[in-house]
Design an enzyme around this catalytic site. Structure first.
Site, PDB file in Angstrom:
ATOM      1  N   SER A  98       3.639 -16.358  39.106  1.00  0.00           N
ATOM      2  CA  SER A  98       3.687 -16.477  40.578  1.00  0.00           C
ATOM      3  C   SER A  98       5.047 -16.133  41.193  1.00  0.00           C
ATOM      4  O   SER A  98       5.092 -15.389  42.182  1.00  0.00           O
ATOM      5  CB  SER A  98       3.250 -17.872  41.014  1.00  0.00           C
ATOM      6  OG  SER A  98       1.887 -18.028  40.724  1.00  0.00           O
TER       7      SER A  98
ATOM      8  N   THR B  74      -2.212 -24.778  41.982  1.00  0.00           N
ATOM      9  CA  THR B  74      -2.960 -24.448  40.768  1.00  0.00           C
ATOM     10  C   THR B  74      -3.386 -25.721  40.056  1.00  0.00           C
ATOM     11  O   THR B  74      -3.181 -26.845  40.564  1.00  0.00           O
ATOM     12  CB  THR B  74      -2.155 -23.468  39.869  1.00  0.00           C
ATOM     13  OG1 THR B  74      -3.026 -23.017  38.820  1.00  0.00           O
ATOM     14  CG2 THR B  74      -0.916 -24.097  39.269  1.00  0.00           C
TER      15      THR B  74
ATOM     16  N   LYS C 140      -6.181 -28.173  42.660  1.00  0.00           N
ATOM     17  CA  LYS C 140      -6.950 -27.331  43.586  1.00  0.00           C
ATOM     18  C   LYS C 140      -7.926 -28.138  44.452  1.00  0.00           C
ATOM     19  O   LYS C 140      -8.187 -27.766  45.587  1.00  0.00           O
ATOM     20  CB  LYS C 140      -7.691 -26.228  42.828  1.00  0.00           C
ATOM     21  CG  LYS C 140      -6.726 -25.150  42.310  1.00  0.00           C
ATOM     22  CD  LYS C 140      -7.480 -23.996  41.686  1.00  0.00           C
ATOM     23  CE  LYS C 140      -6.534 -22.851  41.405  1.00  0.00           C
ATOM     24  NZ  LYS C 140      -7.231 -21.610  41.075  1.00  0.00           N
TER      25      LYS C 140
ATOM     26  N   ASP D 299      -8.614 -16.784  45.320  1.00  0.00           N
ATOM     27  CA  ASP D 299      -8.933 -16.376  43.938  1.00  0.00           C
ATOM     28  C   ASP D 299     -10.044 -15.329  43.919  1.00  0.00           C
ATOM     29  O   ASP D 299      -9.919 -14.276  43.290  1.00  0.00           O
ATOM     30  CB  ASP D 299      -9.394 -17.589  43.113  1.00  0.00           C
ATOM     31  CG  ASP D 299      -8.230 -18.476  42.693  1.00  0.00           C
ATOM     32  OD1 ASP D 299      -7.117 -17.947  42.505  1.00  0.00           O
ATOM     33  OD2 ASP D 299      -8.434 -19.695  42.564  1.00  0.00           O
TER      34      ASP D 299
ATOM     35  N   GLY E 293     -19.241 -17.479  31.472  1.00  0.00           N
ATOM     36  CA  GLY E 293     -18.509 -18.725  31.668  1.00  0.00           C
ATOM     37  C   GLY E 293     -19.048 -19.464  32.881  1.00  0.00           C
ATOM     38  O   GLY E 293     -19.718 -18.863  33.741  1.00  0.00           O
ATOM     39  N   ALA E 294     -18.746 -20.783  32.924  1.00  0.00           N
ATOM     40  CA  ALA E 294     -19.249 -21.592  34.043  1.00  0.00           C
ATOM     41  C   ALA E 294     -18.161 -22.531  34.556  1.00  0.00           C
ATOM     42  O   ALA E 294     -18.444 -23.590  35.106  1.00  0.00           O
ATOM     43  CB  ALA E 294     -20.472 -22.381  33.585  1.00  0.00           C
TER      44      ALA E 294
ATOM     45  N   ALA F 246     -12.979 -20.148  37.206  1.00  0.00           N
ATOM     46  CA  ALA F 246     -12.923 -18.710  37.509  1.00  0.00           C
ATOM     47  C   ALA F 246     -14.335 -18.151  37.672  1.00  0.00           C
ATOM     48  O   ALA F 246     -14.586 -17.325  38.558  1.00  0.00           O
ATOM     49  CB  ALA F 246     -12.183 -17.972  36.395  1.00  0.00           C
TER      50      ALA F 246
ATOM     51  N   ARG G  78     -22.451 -20.691  26.860  1.00  0.00           N
ATOM     52  CA  ARG G  78     -22.888 -21.179  25.545  1.00  0.00           C
ATOM     53  C   ARG G  78     -23.903 -22.297  25.773  1.00  0.00           C
ATOM     54  O   ARG G  78     -23.950 -22.884  26.862  1.00  0.00           O
ATOM     55  CB  ARG G  78     -21.693 -21.744  24.771  1.00  0.00           C
ATOM     56  CG  ARG G  78     -20.678 -20.696  24.436  1.00  0.00           C
ATOM     57  CD  ARG G  78     -19.684 -21.231  23.455  1.00  0.00           C
ATOM     58  NE  ARG G  78     -18.622 -22.007  24.104  1.00  0.00           N
ATOM     59  CZ  ARG G  78     -17.509 -22.352  23.482  1.00  0.00           C
ATOM     60  NH1 ARG G  78     -17.326 -22.024  22.226  1.00  0.00           N
ATOM     61  NH2 ARG G  78     -16.568 -23.048  24.116  1.00  0.00           N
TER      62      ARG G  78
ATOM     63  N   TYR H 191      -5.792 -12.018  31.667  1.00  0.00           N
ATOM     64  CA  TYR H 191      -4.790 -10.992  31.993  1.00  0.00           C
ATOM     65  C   TYR H 191      -3.683 -10.888  30.953  1.00  0.00           C
ATOM     66  O   TYR H 191      -2.790 -10.052  31.087  1.00  0.00           O
ATOM     67  CB  TYR H 191      -4.190 -11.231  33.392  1.00  0.00           C
ATOM     68  CG  TYR H 191      -3.600 -12.595  33.594  1.00  0.00           C
ATOM     69  CD1 TYR H 191      -4.377 -13.610  34.152  1.00  0.00           C
ATOM     70  CD2 TYR H 191      -2.291 -12.873  33.239  1.00  0.00           C
ATOM     71  CE1 TYR H 191      -3.851 -14.873  34.336  1.00  0.00           C
ATOM     72  CE2 TYR H 191      -1.756 -14.130  33.424  1.00  0.00           C
ATOM     73  CZ  TYR H 191      -2.540 -15.122  33.979  1.00  0.00           C
ATOM     74  OH  TYR H 191      -2.011 -16.360  34.156  1.00  0.00           O
TER      75      TYR H 191
HETATM   76  P1  NAP Z   1     -12.248 -23.215  32.710  1.00  0.00           P
HETATM   77  O1  NAP Z   1     -12.518 -23.831  34.045  1.00  0.00           O
HETATM   78  O2  NAP Z   1     -11.765 -24.042  31.577  1.00  0.00           O
HETATM   79  O3  NAP Z   1     -13.641 -22.496  32.262  1.00  0.00           O
HETATM   80  C1  NAP Z   1     -13.728 -21.769  31.066  1.00  0.00           C
HETATM   81  C2  NAP Z   1     -15.199 -21.396  30.812  1.00  0.00           C
HETATM   82  O4  NAP Z   1     -15.244 -20.578  29.637  1.00  0.00           O
HETATM   83  C3  NAP Z   1     -16.087 -22.601  30.544  1.00  0.00           C
HETATM   84  O5  NAP Z   1     -17.359 -22.365  31.112  1.00  0.00           O
HETATM   85  C4  NAP Z   1     -16.170 -22.620  29.016  1.00  0.00           C
HETATM   86  O6  NAP Z   1     -17.380 -23.175  28.593  1.00  0.00           O
HETATM   87  C5  NAP Z   1     -16.150 -21.133  28.693  1.00  0.00           C
HETATM   88  N1  NAP Z   1     -15.684 -20.893  27.335  1.00  0.00           N
HETATM   89  C6  NAP Z   1     -14.540 -21.341  26.752  1.00  0.00           C
HETATM   90  N2  NAP Z   1     -14.446 -20.900  25.493  1.00  0.00           N
HETATM   91  C7  NAP Z   1     -15.576 -20.162  25.266  1.00  0.00           C
HETATM   92  C8  NAP Z   1     -16.067 -19.451  24.142  1.00  0.00           C
HETATM   93  N3  NAP Z   1     -15.389 -19.422  22.996  1.00  0.00           N
HETATM   94  N4  NAP Z   1     -17.244 -18.805  24.270  1.00  0.00           N
HETATM   95  C9  NAP Z   1     -17.934 -18.844  25.401  1.00  0.00           C
HETATM   96  N5  NAP Z   1     -17.529 -19.513  26.527  1.00  0.00           N
HETATM   97  C10 NAP Z   1     -16.370 -20.168  26.435  1.00  0.00           C
HETATM   98  O7  NAP Z   1     -11.218 -22.018  32.833  1.00  0.00           O
HETATM   99  P2  NAP Z   1     -10.976 -21.061  34.112  1.00  0.00           P
HETATM  100  O8  NAP Z   1      -9.954 -21.660  34.986  1.00  0.00           O
HETATM  101  O9  NAP Z   1     -12.305 -20.724  34.669  1.00  0.00           O
HETATM  102  O10 NAP Z   1     -10.286 -19.791  33.420  1.00  0.00           O
HETATM  103  C11 NAP Z   1     -10.999 -18.910  32.576  1.00  0.00           C
HETATM  104  C12 NAP Z   1     -10.126 -17.705  32.247  1.00  0.00           C
HETATM  105  O11 NAP Z   1      -9.892 -16.961  33.442  1.00  0.00           O
HETATM  106  C13 NAP Z   1      -8.736 -18.055  31.695  1.00  0.00           C
HETATM  107  O12 NAP Z   1      -8.389 -17.146  30.699  1.00  0.00           O
HETATM  108  C14 NAP Z   1      -7.815 -17.900  32.904  1.00  0.00           C
HETATM  109  O13 NAP Z   1      -6.484 -17.559  32.532  1.00  0.00           O
HETATM  110  C15 NAP Z   1      -8.492 -16.728  33.597  1.00  0.00           C
HETATM  111  N6  NAP Z   1      -8.203 -16.672  35.038  1.00  0.00           N
HETATM  112  C16 NAP Z   1      -7.680 -15.522  35.523  1.00  0.00           C
HETATM  113  C17 NAP Z   1      -7.427 -15.386  36.867  1.00  0.00           C
HETATM  114  C18 NAP Z   1      -6.861 -14.087  37.387  1.00  0.00           C
HETATM  115  O14 NAP Z   1      -6.400 -14.048  38.531  1.00  0.00           O
HETATM  116  N7  NAP Z   1      -6.920 -13.021  36.613  1.00  0.00           N
HETATM  117  C19 NAP Z   1      -7.684 -16.461  37.741  1.00  0.00           C
HETATM  118  C20 NAP Z   1      -8.240 -17.634  37.205  1.00  0.00           C
HETATM  119  C21 NAP Z   1      -8.482 -17.726  35.853  1.00  0.00           C
HETATM  120  P3  NAP Z   1     -17.516 -24.130  27.317  1.00  0.00           P
HETATM  121  O15 NAP Z   1     -17.870 -25.455  27.913  1.00  0.00           O
HETATM  122  O16 NAP Z   1     -18.637 -23.508  26.567  1.00  0.00           O
HETATM  123  O17 NAP Z   1     -16.207 -24.147  26.573  1.00  0.00           O
END
Ligand code: NAP
Length: 284
Positions: free
Chosen positions: A18, A61, A65, A101, A124-125, A128, A148, A219
């Protein structure tokens, strides 16, 4: 011109992109900004609030949030829909919460001249996935949220919420290993493939070869195994770093009231990849 203070609040923060992104964007938005990082443990949130109110604006963050919402005067736009804030702006003496976002996601696609629509699958759920799925539904896409087995109920709840909140939307849930048919866009919102576990991919070639466009929210690294495989399959790819840069650009538009020129923002995506490599020691 007086220096205008901005900050990021979260915990734990460690390395964050950031400060780099906002320092690079301030000259484009015309703000004479200075950007600080406020790593605030949850038990100190309330006592540290006065420091936030002295700022011109701030980013929020994990884990604040949702926690910041009761302290703001009102929410606007996507923040109202998600009940989640990543940008706070002082406007006419009030603190207003926004969420950029998901806008970062749609602007990253727009910058790559990729329309958001058709059949979209979000992997994913979590947080993000929520942003990506809602933004896709708002753009009129038909959404599948893939998870999953143990998180299928979370994917089903998110699909239900989208159907209730976005008029005429089509959203459903699926198991990650049962994705059928062709996809206009596959958007990864799981952390799978993130540094240092770069040999992992949430789906394989068999699925990626049925996708026109693949986006990865991860990223770090810039080119994940998912994107590399998708490219080899002939899909267009969009990087998570672009979303990160565009959500910051959208925040600066809220703070400054100016629209940023996309051709001036695009080079920051490249610079940010270099900065990430410097900060995290990862490969672009
Ligand atoms: P989060 O709230 O923890 O959600 C992660 C999701 O991924 C959950 O649904 C989780 O479900 C699933 N998951 C985790 N490990 C898995 C696996 N091995 N196989 C299948 N599903 C799996 O995390 P988040 O904040 O959404 O962030 C997710 C990713 O997006 C991170 O890498 C973060 O850095 C990135 N992100 C990027 C930006 C950007 O601007 N580029 C912004 C926000 C986030 P389970 O219950 O099955 O574990």
């Amino acid at each position: 011109m007086d220096i205008q203070p901005f900050a990021l609040i979260g915990h734990p923060l460690g390395h964050t992109m950031s400060p780099f992104l906002h320092q690079r964007l301030f000259p484009l938005s015309g703000l004479s900004g200075e950007y600080r990082v406020l790593d605030v443990p949850p038990e100190e949130l309330e006592t540290r609030l006065p420091a936030l109110w002295r700022l011109c604006g701030f980013n929020v963050t994990i884990p604040y949030k949702q926690a910041i919402v009761p302290f703001l005067s009102r929410l606007e736009g996507r923040a109202k829909l998600f009940h989640s804030v990543n940008v706070a702006a002082r406007q006419n003496g009030e603190w207003v919460g926004y969420n950029t976002d998901s806008i970062g996601f749609s602007r990253a696609l727009q910058a790559a001249s990729i329309p958001l629509g058709g059949r979209v699958v979000v992997l994913g759920a979590g947080g993000a996935a929520r942003a990506l799925a809602f933004e896709s539904a708002l753009a009129g896409a038909q959404i599948t949220i893939a998870a999953r087995e143990h998180s299928l109920p979370a994917a089903q709840r998110l699909a239900e919420e989208i159907r209730q909140q976005v008029l005429h939307s089509q959203a459903s849930a699926s198991l990650l290993d049962q994705l059928e048919g062709d996809w206009d866009l596959l958007a990864n919102a799981t952390p799978v493939g993130m540094y240092p576990h770069t040999n992992a991919s949430p789906v394989g070639q068999e699925v990626l070869c049925r996708c026109r466009v693949v986006f990865d929210a991860v990223y770090n690294p810039n080119e994940t195994l998912l994107l590399k495989t998708a490219r080899e399959c002939g899909a267009a790819v969009v990087h998570g770093m672009d979303m990160l840069v565009w959500q910051a650009a959208a925040a600066q538009e809220i703070w400054s009231g100016k629209t940023l020129d996309p051709s001036m923002v695009a080079p920051i995506c490249e610079e940010a990849v270099q900065e990430m490599q410097r900060l995290f020691g990862s490969q672009p």
